[in-house]
Design a protein around this motif. Structure first.
Motif, PDB file in Angstrom:
ATOM      1  N   CYS A   7       0.845  -1.203   0.000  1.00 56.07           N
ATOM      2  CA  CYS A   7       0.000   0.000   0.000  1.00 56.07           C
ATOM      3  C   CYS A   7       0.874   1.244   0.000  1.00 56.07           C
ATOM      4  O   CYS A   7       0.826   2.044   0.911  1.00 56.07           O
ATOM      5  CB  CYS A   7      -0.951   0.003   1.199  1.00 56.07           C
ATOM      6  N   GLU A   8       1.716   1.358  -1.004  1.00 54.17           N
ATOM      7  CA  GLU A   8       2.611   2.503  -1.054  1.00 54.17           C
ATOM      8  C   GLU A   8       1.884   3.757  -1.536  1.00 54.17           C
ATOM      9  O   GLU A   8       2.086   4.855  -1.010  1.00 54.17           O
ATOM     10  CB  GLU A   8       3.786   2.193  -1.982  1.00 54.17           C
ATOM     11  N   ASP A   9       1.024   3.605  -2.526  1.00 54.08           N
ATOM     12  CA  ASP A   9       0.398   4.775  -3.125  1.00 54.08           C
ATOM     13  C   ASP A   9      -1.033   4.984  -2.652  1.00 54.08           C
ATOM     14  O   ASP A   9      -1.532   6.102  -2.656  1.00 54.08           O
ATOM     15  CB  ASP A   9       0.397   4.645  -4.662  1.00 54.08           C
ATOM     16  N   THR A  10      -1.717   3.900  -2.267  1.00 49.75           N
ATOM     17  CA  THR A  10      -3.143   3.998  -1.920  1.00 49.75           C
ATOM     18  C   THR A  10      -3.364   3.504  -0.498  1.00 49.75           C
ATOM     19  O   THR A  10      -4.183   2.623  -0.247  1.00 49.75           O
ATOM     20  CB  THR A  10      -3.967   3.161  -2.897  1.00 49.75           C
ATOM     21  N   ALA A  11      -2.566   4.030   0.465  1.00 46.85           N
ATOM     22  CA  ALA A  11      -2.675   3.562   1.857  1.00 46.85           C
ATOM     23  C   ALA A  11      -3.961   4.028   2.494  1.00 46.85           C
ATOM     24  O   ALA A  11      -4.472   3.397   3.410  1.00 46.85           O
ATOM     25  CB  ALA A  11      -1.485   4.072   2.674  1.00 46.85           C
ATOM     26  N   ASN A  12      -4.517   5.116   2.060  1.00 46.34           N
ATOM     27  CA  ASN A  12      -5.717   5.678   2.672  1.00 46.34           C
ATOM     28  C   ASN A  12      -6.942   5.490   1.790  1.00 46.34           C
ATOM     29  O   ASN A  12      -7.857   6.316   1.784  1.00 46.34           O
ATOM     30  CB  ASN A  12      -5.515   7.167   2.970  1.00 46.34           C
ATOM     31  N   ILE A  13      -6.957   4.404   1.055  1.00 45.33           N
ATOM     32  CA  ILE A  13      -8.074   4.216   0.131  1.00 45.33           C
ATOM     33  C   ILE A  13      -9.364   3.930   0.877  1.00 45.33           C
ATOM     34  O   ILE A  13     -10.462   4.206   0.411  1.00 45.33           O
ATOM     35  CB  ILE A  13      -7.744   3.080  -0.871  1.00 45.33           C
ATOM     36  N   GLU A  14      -9.276   3.333   2.080  1.00 45.22           N
ATOM     37  CA  GLU A  14     -10.469   3.001   2.848  1.00 45.22           C
ATOM     38  C   GLU A  14     -11.122   4.229   3.461  1.00 45.22           C
ATOM     39  O   GLU A  14     -12.184   4.132   4.055  1.00 45.22           O
ATOM     40  CB  GLU A  14     -10.132   1.993   3.944  1.00 45.22           C
ATOM     41  N   GLU A  15     -10.456   5.379   3.419  1.00 46.94           N
ATOM     42  CA  GLU A  15     -10.995   6.557   4.057  1.00 46.94           C
ATOM     43  C   GLU A  15     -11.998   7.294   3.167  1.00 46.94           C
ATOM     44  O   GLU A  15     -12.471   8.362   3.536  1.00 46.94           O
ATOM     45  CB  GLU A  15      -9.853   7.514   4.424  1.00 46.94           C
ATOM     46  N   GLY A  16     -12.311   6.713   2.013  1.00 46.45           N
ATOM     47  CA  GLY A  16     -13.201   7.404   1.095  1.00 46.45           C
ATOM     48  C   GLY A  16     -14.663   7.261   1.478  1.00 46.45           C
ATOM     49  O   GLY A  16     -15.052   6.451   2.337  1.00 46.45           O
ATOM     50  N   ALA A  17     -15.512   8.013   0.817  1.00 47.70           N
ATOM     51  CA  ALA A  17     -16.944   8.006   1.127  1.00 47.70           C
ATOM     52  C   ALA A  17     -17.604   6.710   0.663  1.00 47.70           C
ATOM     53  O   ALA A  17     -18.545   6.225   1.301  1.00 47.70           O
ATOM     54  CB  ALA A  17     -17.617   9.203   0.453  1.00 47.70           C
ATOM     55  N   GLU A  18     -17.073   6.100  -0.443  1.00 48.37           N
ATOM     56  CA  GLU A  18     -17.680   4.867  -0.945  1.00 48.37           C
ATOM     57  C   GLU A  18     -17.513   3.737   0.058  1.00 48.37           C
ATOM     58  O   GLU A  18     -18.458   2.991   0.339  1.00 48.37           O
ATOM     59  CB  GLU A  18     -17.048   4.489  -2.289  1.00 48.37           C
ATOM     60  N   TYR A  19     -16.302   3.625   0.612  1.00 52.54           N
ATOM     61  CA  TYR A  19     -16.089   2.562   1.603  1.00 52.54           C
ATOM     62  C   TYR A  19     -16.963   2.778   2.837  1.00 52.54           C
ATOM     63  O   TYR A  19     -17.556   1.851   3.392  1.00 52.54           O
ATOM     64  CB  TYR A  19     -14.619   2.495   2.008  1.00 52.54           C
ATOM     65  N   ASN A  20     -17.036   4.023   3.334  1.00 53.65           N
ATOM     66  CA  ASN A  20     -17.859   4.316   4.501  1.00 53.65           C
ATOM     67  C   ASN A  20     -19.321   3.964   4.248  1.00 53.65           C
ATOM     68  O   ASN A  20     -20.012   3.409   5.122  1.00 53.65           O
ATOM     69  CB  ASN A  20     -17.745   5.794   4.881  1.00 53.65           C
ATOM     70  N   LYS A  21     -19.803   4.265   3.064  1.00 55.20           N
ATOM     71  CA  LYS A  21     -21.197   3.941   2.734  1.00 55.20           C
ATOM     72  C   LYS A  21     -21.408   2.432   2.722  1.00 55.20           C
ATOM     73  O   LYS A  21     -22.386   1.912   3.282  1.00 55.20           O
ATOM     74  CB  LYS A  21     -21.547   4.540   1.374  1.00 55.20           C
ATOM     75  N   LEU A  22     -20.467   1.676   2.079  1.00 55.08           N
ATOM     76  CA  LEU A  22     -20.583   0.214   2.063  1.00 55.08           C
ATOM     77  C   LEU A  22     -20.562  -0.357   3.481  1.00 55.08           C
ATOM     78  O   LEU A  22     -21.371  -1.225   3.843  1.00 55.08           O
ATOM     79  CB  LEU A  22     -19.453  -0.389   1.227  1.00 55.08           C
ATOM     80  N   PHE A  23     -19.632   0.143   4.256  1.00 53.95           N
ATOM     81  CA  PHE A  23     -19.483  -0.397   5.614  1.00 53.95           C
ATOM     82  C   PHE A  23     -20.713  -0.090   6.473  1.00 53.95           C
ATOM     83  O   PHE A  23     -21.222  -0.946   7.201  1.00 53.95           O
ATOM     84  CB  PHE A  23     -18.219   0.194   6.268  1.00 53.95           C
ATOM     85  N   LEU A  24     -21.225   1.135   6.401  1.00 51.17           N
ATOM     86  CA  LEU A  24     -22.409   1.486   7.191  1.00 51.17           C
ATOM     87  C   LEU A  24     -23.635   0.702   6.739  1.00 51.17           C
ATOM     88  O   LEU A  24     -24.452   0.275   7.577  1.00 51.17           O
ATOM     89  CB  LEU A  24     -22.663   2.990   7.096  1.00 51.17           C
ATOM     90  N   ASP A  25     -23.794   0.499   5.425  1.00 52.80           N
ATOM     91  CA  ASP A  25     -24.906  -0.317   4.934  1.00 52.80           C
ATOM     92  C   ASP A  25     -24.802  -1.740   5.442  1.00 52.80           C
ATOM     93  O   ASP A  25     -25.796  -2.348   5.883  1.00 52.80           O
ATOM     94  CB  ASP A  25     -24.931  -0.303   3.405  1.00 52.80           C
ATOM     95  N   TYR A  26     -23.567  -2.292   5.407  1.00 48.73           N
ATOM     96  CA  TYR A  26     -23.344  -3.658   5.884  1.00 48.73           C
ATOM     97  C   TYR A  26     -23.657  -3.764   7.377  1.00 48.73           C
ATOM     98  O   TYR A  26     -24.360  -4.692   7.817  1.00 48.73           O
ATOM     99  CB  TYR A  26     -21.896  -4.055   5.592  1.00 48.73           C
ATOM    100  N   MET A  27     -23.167  -2.824   8.174  1.00 49.08           N
ATOM    101  CA  MET A  27     -23.384  -2.874   9.610  1.00 49.08           C
ATOM    102  C   MET A  27     -24.856  -2.671   9.950  1.00 49.08           C
ATOM    103  O   MET A  27     -25.408  -3.331  10.843  1.00 49.08           O
ATOM    104  CB  MET A  27     -22.554  -1.799  10.315  1.00 49.08           C
ATOM    105  N   ALA A  28     -25.555  -1.766   9.265  1.00 46.45           N
ATOM    106  CA  ALA A  28     -26.975  -1.536   9.529  1.00 46.45           C
ATOM    107  C   ALA A  28     -27.800  -2.775   9.201  1.00 46.45           C
ATOM    108  O   ALA A  28     -28.689  -3.180   9.968  1.00 46.45           O
ATOM    109  CB  ALA A  28     -27.468  -0.342   8.719  1.00 46.45           C
ATOM    110  N   GLU A  29     -27.474  -3.420   8.081  1.00 44.45           N
ATOM    111  CA  GLU A  29     -28.237  -4.606   7.675  1.00 44.45           C
ATOM    112  C   GLU A  29     -28.006  -5.762   8.632  1.00 44.45           C
ATOM    113  O   GLU A  29     -28.954  -6.410   9.097  1.00 44.45           O
ATOM    114  CB  GLU A  29     -27.843  -4.990   6.244  1.00 44.45           C
TER     115      GLU A  29
END
Length: 640
Positions: free
Chosen positions: A213-235
């Motif tokens: 993860c040299e170039d994309t170390a903070n890829i999980e900090e995006g809005a798409e990941y947060n939306k996926l994760f919150l949808d998964y946790m809510a369901e």
């Protein structure tokens, strides 16, 4: 990037609470969690921690509820700020001691600069707790510096910023070492140590897998990941609230979405798995080679030879011990043989002497008959004496038995007497109530007369002691009555003195106020005196300046007069005398004026000094008197 995607994908299903308690998980609640590499697909990877990932982990609060979690409970992330009960047995002494040992080991291993001891960690002071907290916190942030003020507010704020799930109040920081406060503070330190160890573990993983993860170390900090994760946790949470415990479909769907979001390369994973299998087989083959077998054989032979060497050494030590014992026995037998030989020579010499004496002596038949007759008479005498001796011994035995019984009874009474005398502190002679007398009854070695005399003497001493004790008792009773009266008098005096003390304190307060006013007045007077002295000095300087100016003018006039004197010397002698008289009068007037001025200044200076010294002495005397009066009042108050 691959490592970040895999760590998130593999770790999400484990965040959900379980209804069935896991015994292994419950046994590890109070230990430091070990770093685990979650798996995604078929390859285990992990991602270093970040601020947002930590926030997402604690978004729904700690997992403190399982099967007992109510269905109608609200999520901690969206609900109120209700306090979470600490499930750790912080009031269990064995658990507290275990935490203290772990804390001591951690601080010792990391080179804690302060002094550590088991007694210090049982109930540390607030200063020591702050030092330990600062040292542990620096493992997370090396640039951290604890402020010098408001430490009791800073420590709970730092724990809250680190999302410590329990409350450490500000009031508890004032008395950290108290028995009801130290367990909560110790629990906070152990939680902080666990965070430090987790941080170390994740840092090591980051070093080992930093190329993913040299170039994309903070890829999980995006809005798409947060939306996926919150949808998964809510369901999943919604299904959990409806009674379901397994979420395989949601997990697979979430993994599929993550793969699609992060563009996971399945072919790369399969190739790496194949490479891993190949390397494992190669490693097994290398371990089964003959060289490794010979090495293990040599190692086993080395172990056997070392065991044989130890056996030989033990056998050698036993042989040396046995040889030493044989040598000792041989020396003893040699000495015994020499003694036996010398004794044998002595017996031979005696036998030769007896044989020589037997051969040289001569007896007649009459001598033999006389000897036999005397022998029979002696035998009869021996028999009669033996019988009388037996009778005497039997009588002595009976008397000894009776005497032993009497002596036993007497010893019991003497023992009881000695026991009672020791309780009364009468024996030995150095006892408290013995007064230098010997109350101990000894065995009657000198006859019955000495025993009776000793008994009479002890009775006299005991009667005297009883009379002394009665007199002392009466004296102590009278003394007790007098002391009670004195105590009552002292109590009344104490009440009176306490009232006097209140009055004296009020007087002291008034005197302190008077002293402050006097000191302020004295300071103002000193300022006035300083101003007067300064004005006098300025006047003196002005006078000196005027005298110097007049003297310079007189000198200049003298020079001019001298020049004119040379010019008008020939004019007239009368004018010369006039000029001379004028000059003399001018000098006399100037000198007189200078002398008078100096005398006036000296008088003024001496008068100012006398006034200053007199005022200072009077003020110092007054201050000293006030101090002595204050000391006397304080001494009387202390005596009361």
């Amino acid at each position: 990037m691959e490592r970040g995607r895999k760590s998130r994908a593999g770790s999400r299903p484990s965040d959900m609470p379980m209804r069935v308690q896991d015994s292994n998980r419950m046994s590890m609640v109070y230990t430091t969690p070990q770093s685990k590499l979650p798996s995604f697909g078929k390859l285990s990877m992990s991602k270093p921690p970040s601020g947002t990932s930590e926030r997402r982990t604690s978004f729904f609060g700690p997992r403190t509820s399982g099967a007992s979690m109510p269905r109608n409970s609200t999520m901690a992330g969206f609900g109120g700020t209700e306090k979470i009960k600490d499930s750790r047995p912080l009031h269990d002494k064995s658990f507290v001691q275990q935490c203290i040992r772990q804390l001591h080991e951690f601080l010792t291993e990391q080179g804690y600069p302060g002094t550590l001891s088991a007694k210090t960690l049982q109930s540390p002071s607030t200063k020591e707790f702050v030092k330990m907290f600062e040292f542990i916190y620096r493992q997370l942030d090396p640039t951290f510096e604890m402020p010098n003020s408001k430490v009791e507010e800073e420590v709970p704020a730092l724990l809250k910023a680190l999302r410590y799930p329990f409350v450490l109040s500000k009031c508890s920081m004032y008395s950290v070492g108290a028995p009801h406060t130290w367990p909560q503070a110790l629990g906070a330190l152990m939680w902080l140590i666990d965070n430090v160890k987790i941080n170390w573990s994740l840092s090591k993983q980051e070093l080992l897998l930093s190329d993913f993860c040299e170039d994309t170390a903070n890829i999980e900090e995006g809005a798409e990941y947060n939306k996926l994760f919150l949808d998964y946790m809510a369901e999943t949470y919604s299904k959990f609230m409806h009674g379901e415990d397994v979420f395989e479909e949601e997990d697979e769907a979430f993994l599929t979405k993550l793969k699609r979001l992060y563009n996971v390369d399945e072919a790369l994973l399969e190739s790496m798995e194949e490479k891993h299998r190949f390397l494992s087989k190669e490693l097994e083959r290398l371990e089964k080679e003959s060289q490794t077998d010979r090495l293990m054989t040599k190692r086993m032979e080395k172990v056997k030879l070392q065991a044989d060497l130890k056996k030989l050494q033990s056998y050698r030590s036993k042989l040396e011990t046995f040889t030493a014992s044989l040598e000792n026995k041989f020396s003893e037998l040699t000495d015994e043989l020499e003694n036996t030989v010398s004794h044998l020579e002595t017996l031979k010499h005696e036998r030769n002497e007896l044989q020589h004496l037997l051969q040289n002596q001569k007896f007649t038949p009459a001598d033999v008959e006389r000897i036999n007759r005397e022998k029979r008479e002696l035998q009869q005498t021996i028999a009669s004496l033996t019988k009388s001796l037996e009778d005497a011994e039997q009588h002595r035995w009976n008397e000894e038995i009776a005497l032993a019984k009497v002596k036993e009874t007497l010893d019991l009474k003497v023992a009881e007497y000695h026991k009672l005398a020791r309780k009364l502190k009468l024996i030995p002679m150095s006892a408290e109530n013995a007064c230098g007398h010997d109350f101990e009854i000894r065995s009657f070695e000198c006859g019955t007369g000495s025993g009776v005399q000793q008994k009479t003497q002890i009775k006299m001493l005991l009667r005297k002691l009883i009379s002394d004790v009665e007199e002392e008792n009466s004296r102590l009773s009278n003394l007790k009555l007098s002391l009670e009266e004195s105590c009552e008098q002292v109590n009344s005096n104490i009440v009176d003195k306490s009232n006097d003390l209140k009055q004296i304190r009020e007087q002291i307060r008034k005197l302190d106020e008077q002293l402050d006013t006097d000191m302020q007045k004295l300071a103002r007077e000193e300022q006035d005196w300083a101003a007067e002295v300064e004005s006098a000095e300025n006047h003196l300087k002005l006078l000196q300046k005027k005298v110097n100016d007049g003297y310079d003018e007189a000198v200049q006039e003298l020079k001019g007069a001298q020049q004119q004197y040379h010019l008008v010397l020939q004019e007239t002698n009368e004018e010369r005398r006039t000029v001379a008289n004028n000059l003399v009068s001018v000098f006399a007037t100037a000198a007189t004026h200078l002398a008078i001025t100096e005398k006036c200044l000296e008088d003024l200076h001496s008068r100012v000094q006398r006034l200053c010294s007199k005022a200072i002495e009077e003020d110092e005397a007054e201050v000293q008197n006030l101090r002595e009066l204050l000391k006397s009042f304080l001494s009387e108050a202390n005596c009361l």
